[in-house]
Design an enzyme around this catalytic site. Structure first.
Site, mmCIF file in Angstrom:
data_model
loop_
_atom_site.group_PDB
_atom_site.id
_atom_site.type_symbol
_atom_site.label_atom_id
_atom_site.label_comp_id
_atom_site.label_asym_id
_atom_site.label_seq_id
_atom_site.Cartn_x
_atom_site.Cartn_y
_atom_site.Cartn_z
ATOM 1 N N TRP A 1 2.881 -7.215 18.175
ATOM 2 C CA TRP A 1 3.573 -8.360 17.613
ATOM 3 C C TRP A 1 4.912 -8.547 18.315
ATOM 4 C CZ3 TRP A 1 8.185 -8.132 14.696
ATOM 5 C CH2 TRP A 1 8.538 -9.318 14.051
ATOM 6 N N CYS B 1 -5.804 0.383 5.563
ATOM 7 C CA CYS B 1 -6.364 -0.962 5.679
ATOM 8 C C CYS B 1 -5.915 -1.590 6.996
ATOM 9 C CB CYS B 1 -5.933 -1.823 4.488
ATOM 10 S SG CYS B 1 -4.195 -2.298 4.490
ATOM 11 N N GLU C 1 0.960 3.669 1.989
ATOM 12 C CA GLU C 1 1.465 3.981 3.325
ATOM 13 C C GLU C 1 2.744 3.207 3.625
ATOM 14 O OE1 GLU C 1 -3.129 3.987 3.908
ATOM 15 O OE2 GLU C 1 -1.663 3.084 2.544
ATOM 16 N N CYS D 1 0.853 -1.175 0.000
ATOM 17 C CA CYS D 1 0.000 0.000 0.000
ATOM 18 C C CYS D 1 0.897 1.236 0.000
ATOM 19 C CB CYS D 1 -0.890 0.019 1.240
ATOM 20 S SG CYS D 1 -2.050 -1.353 1.326
ATOM 21 N N ARG E 1 -10.756 10.841 -5.145
ATOM 22 C CA ARG E 1 -11.367 9.974 -4.128
ATOM 23 C C ARG E 1 -11.127 10.491 -2.718
ATOM 24 N NH1 ARG E 1 -9.357 4.311 -4.602
ATOM 25 N NH2 ARG E 1 -7.506 5.232 -5.536
#
Length: 147
Positions: free
Chosen positions: A136, A97, A65, A63, A91
């Site tokens: 994580w 995401c 980002e 992506c 847009r």
């Protein structure tokens, strides 16, 4: 369940970041069905701005980002403060995401994200975009995130 997200109004620097991402999307887009359709910009703590554009592929791809995060790191920026992505074709600002949200939380837990809200554009801390977030680790089980 209703979860409140602590949003803040955009600063002038945030608006400039949005404009930078929009410029990337407008200038380097392949069009609606192209490989490159989203531009991103990330601001570092030192004020430098790093740019990225997505690389769409049916098997997945980075992506915008994530490309911006890589560009920032390649340029020596380690502490990032704000990130935004803008889609081509007017847009507007796009929220990250789920994968991007988790990566942002894991690598830059203090970063703010510019996103569209029902009241217009605002920023929010990335941890607020992942209710019940865990971090994580290569050595532990999932650990609940605490800001």
């Amino acid at each position: 369940m209703n979860i409140d997200i602590p949003v803040a109004e955009l600063t002038e620097a945030d608006r400039e970041l949005v404009e930078t991402a929009r410029e990337i999307a407008d200038t380097h887009s392949d069009g609606e069905d192209g490989i490159h359709t989203v531009g991103a910009a990330v601001r570092a703590a030192d004020g430098s701005v790093h740019r990225g554009i997505n690389v769409y592929h049916f098997t997945g791809g980075p992506c915008a980002e994530l490309v911006a995060l890589g560009a920032a790191r390649a340029n020596g920026a380690r502490e990032l403060t704000t990130i935004v992505a803008v889609g081509n074709g007017d847009r507007g600002v796009l929220g990250p995401c789920g994968r991007d949200r988790q990566i942002l939380l894991d690598h830059h837990p203090g970063i703010r994200v510019v996103l569209p809200t029902s009241h217009g554009l605002a920023t929010a801390p990335v941890h607020a975009l992942l209710p019940f977030a865990t971090t994580w680790s290569t050595t532990e089980a999932s650990v609940p995130f605490t800001p």
